[in-house]
Design a protein around this motif. Structure first.
Motif, PDB file in Angstrom:
ATOM      1  N   VAL A 148       5.745  11.370   9.965  1.00  0.00           N
ATOM      2  CA  VAL A 148       5.874  12.543   9.657  1.00  0.00           C
ATOM      3  C   VAL A 148       4.786  13.531   9.986  1.00  0.00           C
ATOM      4  N   ARG A 149       4.560  14.438  10.800  1.00  0.00           N
ATOM      5  CA  ARG A 149       3.255  15.055  11.088  1.00  0.00           C
ATOM      6  C   ARG A 149       2.764  15.901  10.246  1.00  0.00           C
ATOM      7  N   TYR A 150       1.536  15.788  10.051  1.00  0.00           N
ATOM      8  CA  TYR A 150       0.920  16.537   8.829  1.00  0.00           C
ATOM      9  C   TYR A 150      -0.364  17.510   9.667  1.00  0.00           C
ATOM     10  N   ARG A 151      -0.546  17.083  10.954  1.00  0.00           N
ATOM     11  CA  ARG A 151      -1.504  17.896  11.669  1.00  0.00           C
ATOM     12  C   ARG A 151      -1.368  18.096  12.850  1.00  0.00           C
ATOM     13  N   GLU A 152      -1.377  19.421  13.458  1.00  0.00           N
ATOM     14  CA  GLU A 152      -0.871  19.753  14.951  1.00  0.00           C
ATOM     15  C   GLU A 152      -2.048  19.127  15.864  1.00  0.00           C
ATOM     16  N   ARG A 153      -3.244  19.546  15.843  1.00  0.00           N
ATOM     17  CA  ARG A 153      -4.392  19.193  16.705  1.00  0.00           C
ATOM     18  C   ARG A 153      -5.598  18.821  16.035  1.00  0.00           C
ATOM     19  N   PRO A 154      -6.228  17.665  16.173  1.00  0.00           N
ATOM     20  CA  PRO A 154      -5.315  16.610  17.034  1.00  0.00           C
ATOM     21  C   PRO A 154      -4.038  16.014  16.128  1.00  0.00           C
ATOM     22  N   GLU A 155      -3.052  15.572  16.927  1.00  0.00           N
ATOM     23  CA  GLU A 155      -1.896  15.287  16.261  1.00  0.00           C
ATOM     24  C   GLU A 155      -2.185  14.132  15.181  1.00  0.00           C
ATOM     25  N   ARG A 156      -1.553  14.270  13.976  1.00  0.00           N
ATOM     26  CA  ARG A 156      -1.857  12.975  13.151  1.00  0.00           C
ATOM     27  C   ARG A 156      -0.461  13.025  12.314  1.00  0.00           C
ATOM     28  N   TYR A 157      -0.061  11.812  11.939  1.00  0.00           N
ATOM     29  CA  TYR A 157       1.222  11.583  11.129  1.00  0.00           C
ATOM     30  C   TYR A 157       0.765  10.782   9.913  1.00  0.00           C
ATOM     31  N   GLU A 158       1.858  10.846   9.085  1.00  0.00           N
ATOM     32  CA  GLU A 158       1.882   9.974   7.840  1.00  0.00           C
ATOM     33  C   GLU A 158       3.107   9.259   7.948  1.00  0.00           C
ATOM     34  N   TYR A 159       2.930   7.884   7.237  1.00  0.00           N
ATOM     35  CA  TYR A 159       4.136   7.140   6.955  1.00  0.00           C
ATOM     36  C   TYR A 159       4.552   7.407   5.831  1.00  0.00           C
ATOM     37  N   HIS A 160       6.062   7.746   5.795  1.00  0.00           N
ATOM     38  CA  HIS A 160       6.716   7.921   4.506  1.00  0.00           C
ATOM     39  C   HIS A 160       7.907   6.581   4.402  1.00  0.00           C
ATOM     40  N   GLU A 207       0.863  -1.348  -0.062  1.00  0.00           N
ATOM     41  CA  GLU A 207      -0.073   0.038  -0.102  1.00  0.00           C
ATOM     42  C   GLU A 207       0.967   1.294   0.230  1.00  0.00           C
ATOM     43  N   ALA A 208       2.090   1.271   0.682  1.00  0.00           N
ATOM     44  CA  ALA A 208       2.884   2.535   0.694  1.00  0.00           C
ATOM     45  C   ALA A 208       3.207   2.764  -0.717  1.00  0.00           C
ATOM     46  N   PHE A 209       3.729   1.823  -1.408  1.00  0.00           N
ATOM     47  CA  PHE A 209       4.040   1.785  -2.599  1.00  0.00           C
ATOM     48  C   PHE A 209       3.094   2.183  -3.838  1.00  0.00           C
ATOM     49  N   ARG A 210       1.967   2.095  -3.167  1.00  0.00           N
ATOM     50  CA  ARG A 210       0.686   2.701  -4.144  1.00  0.00           C
ATOM     51  C   ARG A 210       0.484   4.019  -3.740  1.00  0.00           C
ATOM     52  N   GLY A 211       0.929   4.666  -2.691  1.00  0.00           N
ATOM     53  CA  GLY A 211       1.047   6.062  -2.293  1.00  0.00           C
ATOM     54  C   GLY A 211       0.328   6.031  -0.820  1.00  0.00           C
ATOM     55  N   THR A 212      -0.173   5.196  -0.168  1.00  0.00           N
ATOM     56  CA  THR A 212      -0.927   5.382   1.198  1.00  0.00           C
ATOM     57  C   THR A 212      -0.099   5.861   1.894  1.00  0.00           C
ATOM     58  N   ALA A 213      -0.343   6.688   2.801  1.00  0.00           N
ATOM     59  CA  ALA A 213       0.755   7.262   4.084  1.00  0.00           C
ATOM     60  C   ALA A 213      -0.034   7.583   5.096  1.00  0.00           C
ATOM     61  N   ARG A 214      -1.352   7.450   5.279  1.00  0.00           N
ATOM     62  CA  ARG A 214      -1.982   7.641   6.552  1.00  0.00           C
ATOM     63  C   ARG A 214      -2.750   6.393   7.068  1.00  0.00           C
ATOM     64  N   PHE A 215      -2.445   6.453   8.535  1.00  0.00           N
ATOM     65  CA  PHE A 215      -3.281   5.443   9.213  1.00  0.00           C
ATOM     66  C   PHE A 215      -4.396   5.002   8.902  1.00  0.00           C
ATOM     67  N   ASP A 216      -5.516   5.975   8.652  1.00  0.00           N
ATOM     68  CA  ASP A 216      -6.735   5.525   8.359  1.00  0.00           C
ATOM     69  C   ASP A 216      -6.995   4.970   7.039  1.00  0.00           C
ATOM     70  N   ALA A 217      -6.174   5.436   5.965  1.00  0.00           N
ATOM     71  CA  ALA A 217      -6.204   5.066   4.879  1.00  0.00           C
ATOM     72  C   ALA A 217      -5.520   3.455   4.640  1.00  0.00           C
ATOM     73  N   PHE A 218      -4.632   3.242   5.360  1.00  0.00           N
ATOM     74  CA  PHE A 218      -4.033   1.795   5.519  1.00  0.00           C
ATOM     75  C   PHE A 218      -5.148   1.031   5.970  1.00  0.00           C
ATOM     76  N   GLN A 219      -5.699   1.308   7.095  1.00  0.00           N
ATOM     77  CA  GLN A 219      -6.875   0.479   7.591  1.00  0.00           C
ATOM     78  C   GLN A 219      -8.006   0.286   6.772  1.00  0.00           C
ATOM     79  N   ALA A 220      -8.358   1.437   6.007  1.00  0.00           N
ATOM     80  CA  ALA A 220      -9.363   1.090   4.971  1.00  0.00           C
ATOM     81  C   ALA A 220      -9.090   0.211   3.977  1.00  0.00           C
TER      82      ALA A 220
END
Length: 148
Positions: free
Chosen positions: A69-81, A31-44
Protein backbone atom coordinates in the motif's frame (compact mmCIF):
# COMPACT_ATOMS: atom_id res chain seq x y z
CA UNK A 1 13.08 -32.32 -1.42
CA UNK A 2 13.88 -28.83 -2.75
CA UNK A 3 11.85 -25.86 -1.46
CA UNK A 4 10.73 -24.97 -4.97
CA UNK A 5 9.34 -28.47 -5.43
CA UNK A 6 7.12 -28.18 -2.36
CA UNK A 7 4.46 -26.34 -4.38
CA UNK A 8 3.98 -29.49 -6.45
CA UNK A 9 3.49 -31.89 -3.52
CA UNK A 10 -0.12 -32.84 -2.76
CA UNK A 11 0.24 -31.99 0.93
CA UNK A 12 -1.07 -28.92 2.77
CA UNK A 13 1.95 -28.80 5.10
CA UNK A 14 4.46 -28.97 2.22
CA UNK A 15 2.62 -26.32 0.21
CA UNK A 16 2.39 -24.05 3.25
CA UNK A 17 6.12 -24.41 3.87
CA UNK A 18 6.76 -23.44 0.27
CA UNK A 19 5.25 -20.04 1.14
CA UNK A 20 6.53 -19.35 4.61
CA UNK A 21 9.04 -22.06 5.38
CA UNK A 22 11.97 -19.71 5.65
CA UNK A 23 13.25 -18.53 9.01
CA UNK A 24 13.16 -14.87 7.99
CA UNK A 25 9.65 -15.15 6.60
CA UNK A 26 8.28 -16.21 9.98
CA UNK A 27 10.12 -13.37 11.69
CA UNK A 28 8.73 -10.89 9.16
CA UNK A 29 5.24 -12.20 9.95
CA UNK A 30 5.95 -11.89 13.69
CA UNK A 31 6.85 -8.24 13.19
CA UNK A 32 3.78 -7.62 11.03
CA UNK A 33 1.55 -8.95 13.82
CA UNK A 34 3.35 -6.53 16.16
CA UNK A 35 2.34 -3.64 13.89
CA UNK A 36 5.40 -3.25 11.67
CA UNK A 37 4.46 -2.24 8.13
CA UNK A 38 7.35 -0.31 6.54
CA UNK A 39 10.45 -1.79 4.92
CA UNK A 40 12.91 0.25 7.01
CA UNK A 41 11.11 -0.73 10.23
CA UNK A 42 11.24 -4.43 9.31
CA UNK A 43 14.93 -4.07 8.55
CA UNK A 44 15.70 -2.22 11.79
CA UNK A 45 13.75 -4.64 14.00
CA UNK A 46 15.06 -7.80 12.35
CA UNK A 47 18.60 -6.77 11.41
CA UNK A 48 18.16 -8.50 8.04
CA UNK A 49 19.87 -7.43 4.82
CA UNK A 50 17.93 -5.31 2.33
CA UNK A 51 18.17 -7.87 -0.48
CA UNK A 52 16.92 -10.76 1.64
CA UNK A 53 14.13 -8.65 3.14
CA UNK A 54 13.06 -7.40 -0.27
CA UNK A 55 12.99 -10.97 -1.58
CA UNK A 56 10.91 -12.28 1.34
CA UNK A 57 8.46 -9.37 1.26
CA UNK A 58 8.08 -9.80 -2.50
CA UNK A 59 7.32 -13.48 -2.07
CA UNK A 60 4.75 -12.72 0.63
CA UNK A 61 3.10 -10.15 -1.64
CA UNK A 62 3.12 -12.60 -4.58
CA UNK A 63 1.48 -15.22 -2.36
CA UNK A 64 -1.23 -12.78 -1.26
CA UNK A 65 -0.12 -12.76 2.39
CA UNK A 66 0.79 -9.07 2.26
CA UNK A 67 -0.47 -6.28 0.06
CA UNK A 68 1.70 -3.29 -0.80
CA UNK A 69 0.00 0.00 0.00
CA UNK A 70 1.58 3.27 -1.13
CA UNK A 71 1.96 5.79 1.68
CA UNK A 72 4.10 8.38 -0.13
CA UNK A 73 4.26 9.56 -3.76
CA UNK A 74 7.77 11.04 -3.97
CA UNK A 75 9.91 9.25 -3.36
CA UNK A 76 7.54 6.35 -3.83
CA UNK A 77 7.19 4.38 -0.57
CA UNK A 78 5.01 1.43 0.40
CA UNK A 79 3.75 -0.28 3.52
CA UNK A 80 3.09 -3.99 3.78
CA UNK A 81 -0.32 -4.86 5.20
CA UNK A 82 -1.44 -8.35 6.14
CA UNK A 83 -4.31 -9.65 4.01
CA UNK A 84 -7.00 -12.06 5.24
CA UNK A 85 -4.72 -14.86 4.04
CA UNK A 86 -1.88 -13.38 6.10
CA UNK A 87 -4.02 -12.88 9.18
CA UNK A 88 -4.99 -16.55 8.97
CA UNK A 89 -1.34 -17.41 9.76
CA UNK A 90 -1.72 -16.00 13.29
CA UNK A 91 -2.53 -19.38 14.90
CA UNK A 92 0.58 -20.86 13.27
CA UNK A 93 2.77 -18.13 14.72
CA UNK A 94 1.17 -18.43 18.17
CA UNK A 95 1.65 -22.21 18.11
CA UNK A 96 5.34 -21.79 17.24
CA UNK A 97 5.67 -19.28 20.06
CA UNK A 98 3.98 -21.65 22.52
CA UNK A 99 6.31 -24.50 21.52
CA UNK A 100 9.35 -22.23 21.85
CA UNK A 101 8.14 -21.04 25.28
CA UNK A 102 7.87 -24.63 26.44
CA UNK A 103 11.10 -26.03 25.02
CA UNK A 104 13.51 -23.24 24.08
CA UNK A 105 13.37 -20.49 26.73
CA UNK A 106 13.23 -20.54 30.51
CA UNK A 107 11.31 -17.30 30.91
CA UNK A 108 8.92 -16.68 27.99
CA UNK A 109 9.51 -13.20 26.51
CA UNK A 110 5.85 -12.59 25.54
CA UNK A 111 2.60 -13.10 27.40
CA UNK A 112 -0.73 -13.05 25.59
CA UNK A 113 -3.84 -11.48 27.10
CA UNK A 114 -7.40 -11.90 25.84
CA UNK A 115 -8.71 -8.38 25.19
CA UNK A 116 -12.34 -9.32 25.91
CA UNK A 117 -11.76 -10.57 29.47
CA UNK A 118 -8.32 -9.18 30.26
CA UNK A 119 -6.94 -12.54 31.39
CA UNK A 120 -3.72 -14.18 30.28
CA UNK A 121 -4.51 -16.59 27.45
CA UNK A 122 -2.87 -19.84 26.40
CA UNK A 123 -3.59 -21.09 22.88
CA UNK A 124 -5.40 -24.40 22.56
CA UNK A 125 -6.55 -26.41 19.58
CA UNK A 126 -10.21 -27.37 20.02
CA UNK A 127 -12.77 -29.30 18.01
CA UNK A 128 -14.95 -26.95 15.96
CA UNK A 129 -18.05 -29.03 16.81
CA UNK A 130 -17.82 -29.84 20.52
CA UNK A 131 -15.17 -27.31 21.67
CA UNK A 132 -13.20 -30.04 23.45
CA UNK A 133 -9.38 -29.75 23.37
CA UNK A 134 -7.67 -31.97 20.81
CA UNK A 135 -4.13 -33.29 20.85
CA UNK A 136 -1.99 -35.33 18.48
CA UNK A 137 -3.78 -38.59 19.33
CA UNK A 138 -7.34 -37.23 19.34
CA UNK A 139 -7.77 -36.80 15.57
CA UNK A 140 -8.04 -39.34 12.76
CA UNK A 141 -6.86 -38.32 9.30
CA UNK A 142 -8.51 -39.51 6.09
CA UNK A 143 -6.23 -39.02 3.10
CA UNK A 144 -7.48 -38.06 -0.34
CA UNK A 145 -6.25 -40.16 -3.26
CA UNK A 146 -2.67 -39.18 -4.06
CA UNK A 147 -2.11 -37.40 -0.76
CA UNK A 148 0.28 -39.95 0.67
Amino acid sequence: MKHRALDDVYCSVARTLSVRGYRWTMLILREAFRGTARFDAFQARLGVGRTLLSDRLGRLVDEGIFERVRYRERPERYEYHLTRKGLDLYPVLVSLMEWGDRYKVQDPPVRLFHKACGEEAEPHLVCSHCSQPVGPFDLRAEYAPGAW
